[in-house]
Design a protein around this motif. Sequence first.
Motif, PDB file in Angstrom:
ATOM      1  N   ALA A 194      17.375 -15.225   6.432  1.00  0.00           N
ATOM      2  CA  ALA A 194      18.171 -15.578   7.744  1.00  0.00           C
ATOM      3  C   ALA A 194      18.573 -14.456   8.441  1.00  0.00           C
ATOM      4  CB  ALA A 194      19.148 -16.705   7.425  1.00  0.00           C
ATOM      5  N   VAL A 232      21.091 -21.297  12.949  1.00  0.00           N
ATOM      6  CA  VAL A 232      21.573 -20.094  13.527  1.00  0.00           C
ATOM      7  C   VAL A 232      22.356 -20.858  14.779  1.00  0.00           C
ATOM      8  CG1 VAL A 232      19.671 -18.384  13.040  1.00  0.00           C
ATOM      9  CG2 VAL A 232      19.441 -19.642  14.973  1.00  0.00           C
ATOM     10  N   VAL A 244      25.875 -14.180  15.635  1.00  0.00           N
ATOM     11  CA  VAL A 244      24.589 -15.217  15.551  1.00  0.00           C
ATOM     12  C   VAL A 244      25.018 -15.648  14.038  1.00  0.00           C
ATOM     13  CG1 VAL A 244      22.256 -15.414  15.266  1.00  0.00           C
ATOM     14  CG2 VAL A 244      23.253 -13.898  16.964  1.00  0.00           C
ATOM     15  N   THR A 245      25.530 -16.635  13.832  1.00  0.00           N
ATOM     16  CA  THR A 245      25.765 -17.274  12.655  1.00  0.00           C
ATOM     17  C   THR A 245      24.833 -17.755  12.091  1.00  0.00           C
ATOM     18  OG1 THR A 245      27.952 -17.769  13.364  1.00  0.00           O
ATOM     19  CG2 THR A 245      27.280 -18.953  11.343  1.00  0.00           C
ATOM     20  N   THR A 246      24.649 -17.490  10.631  1.00  0.00           N
ATOM     21  CA  THR A 246      23.515 -18.268   9.543  1.00  0.00           C
ATOM     22  C   THR A 246      24.211 -19.024   8.629  1.00  0.00           C
ATOM     23  OG1 THR A 246      23.607 -16.113   8.629  1.00  0.00           O
ATOM     24  CG2 THR A 246      21.776 -15.981   9.982  1.00  0.00           C
ATOM     25  N   VAL A 265      17.855 -13.124  12.207  1.00  0.00           N
ATOM     26  CA  VAL A 265      18.533 -12.519  13.017  1.00  0.00           C
ATOM     27  C   VAL A 265      18.442 -11.209  13.663  1.00  0.00           C
ATOM     28  CG1 VAL A 265      21.149 -12.050  13.896  1.00  0.00           C
ATOM     29  CG2 VAL A 265      20.453 -13.998  12.469  1.00  0.00           C
TER      30      VAL A 265
END
Length: 596
Positions: A484, A421, A441-443, A488
């Motif tokens: 994921a 993340v 919030v990048t996964t 988040v």
Amino acid sequence: MRVTRFLLAVWSSLLSATFSQAALLSKVADIPSNIKFDFIVVGGGTSGNVVANRLTENPKVNVLVLEAGPSNEGVIASEVPFLAPSLTLPSPYEWNYTTTAQPGLAGRSIPYPRGHILGGSSSTNWLVYTRGSSEDFDRYAKVTEDQGWSWNSILPYFKRSEKWTAPADNHNITGQFDPNVHGFKGNVAVSLPGFPTPIDQRVIEATSQAGPDFKFNVDMNSGKPLGLGWAQSTINGAVRSSSATAYLAPNFIQRKNLYVVVNAQVSRVISSGAGRNPSFRGVEVRQSSGGPLKTLTATREVILSAGTVGTPHILLNSGVGDTKSLNALGIKALVDLPDVGENLSDHAVVGNPFLANSTDTFETLRRSSSLTDDAMTQWQVHKTGPFVDTILDHIGFVRLDKKLVPRQDSAAGPNSPHYEVIVSNGIPPGPAPPSGNFLVVTTIVVSPTSRGSIKLKSSNPFDAPLIDPGLLKTDFDKLIMREAIKGVYRFVKAPAWSGYVIGPAGALANATDDASIDSYVANNAGTLFHPVGTASMSPKGANTGVTDPDFTVKKVSGLRVVDCSVLPFVPSAHTQAAAYAIGERASDIIKSAYRL
């Protein structure tokens, strides 16, 4: 609409690079004909420049570097950390590749960033510095039957390449990293964020509230990456540190035995003989803009450092690959190595936006010409302000619940993550939404089971290859990304985000169950451009693989591959740190082989 100083700086840097380094050559025709080159390095990228630097420490060794892209000198967008995302858009500093249609991405073909500039992708990436887990490297050692690839053996190379550097604002970094696992005398600057963002404290508070998956990790580059902590980036004060600025700095590139040619595109490596182990010490090159081909010869070795796309592309065009496939294209097969271009693995990524109760995010900066002008001026004059950093301050790595992990785990071991993340104070720089402010919030799936390939489109060596990263092709990779995103949601429900996170934004708002999450991912995911594996190592003497653990290409002599294409699995990390360590280790092996 008024053209800002900020935009003028970006546009000018994307149109042309000034050429101020006298030691660089810009024309293939200017390569000295009276010099015998011991080594020819194909690709002045992340690993290739390391090798060129280390081999020319011996003044008796002549090295020629051939880089297809232009010089990095004067490319402002490559210097300013905050502008990094503009370089992975179509530009003169990208190969501007696209993939084949990806079944895991709803049949979409997507851009595939690869640096086309001196420094390679280290000059265009988003600057994140992570090494992966110790188990990643212990797995390399196991599958290659070479303990030189183990974590304990590779860690000294990480440290050798690294020059830990104070952040731009010189804030107190106690408790934000572990000095015991870093190097302080190397070439590539690594640092912590040098300009605070309003969410920093909330992120740290959330690490003690969001459950064990997001526990605070003081330094994920220790070999134990699980948890969430402060991001480390390749920034020297306020300026990008790349293989070009670090390993080809003026004091290095002025060596009389080092020749670096930009705008020099290699089509093939040339065999000078036949038989059981043909020698490949010749290189066919032309000016990148076109023109006649010129053949050059290395007295000792040709070192392919063209990257996970470029290296197999050159090998296949040279007749090194699967015999049947090459013959079908009309290319004379010289060496049957069916695994060339196969086993490509990469990191699938999706950015997950949440509407934020704030006006102090990237969006406000990007929508205001006066603010962007001020930030650019602040960076140019004082090397301070928001432009000294890349687009993130915090990063984390997470394992799936053990109930979801199959017996054949894709991660390298029980202390290795399945997903990553990245927490950002807004949508990464690019087309700004017309309204709203965001937490993103990048996964990322960092331990994928999916595999793809690099294949030839035609027998023309200057045609772009067929790039199939196989993103999210398997059910397990889809499960990792799905979990994921659920993770988040748990993270942003931590009390630290109360009153700040309003709710999911855009298409994410409709991702409410497994099926809709999968649909959201398929239609919005892309690549984090971390490909490896297309010239994979295997044990010395093995019938599979492309390279031996010492980087030599199987079944031939005079040819090595030194880049991330040799890694049989993608590490659970951004790949530039591994690329530097690969360059350092290869240099030692080559020096030892020739007693340099």
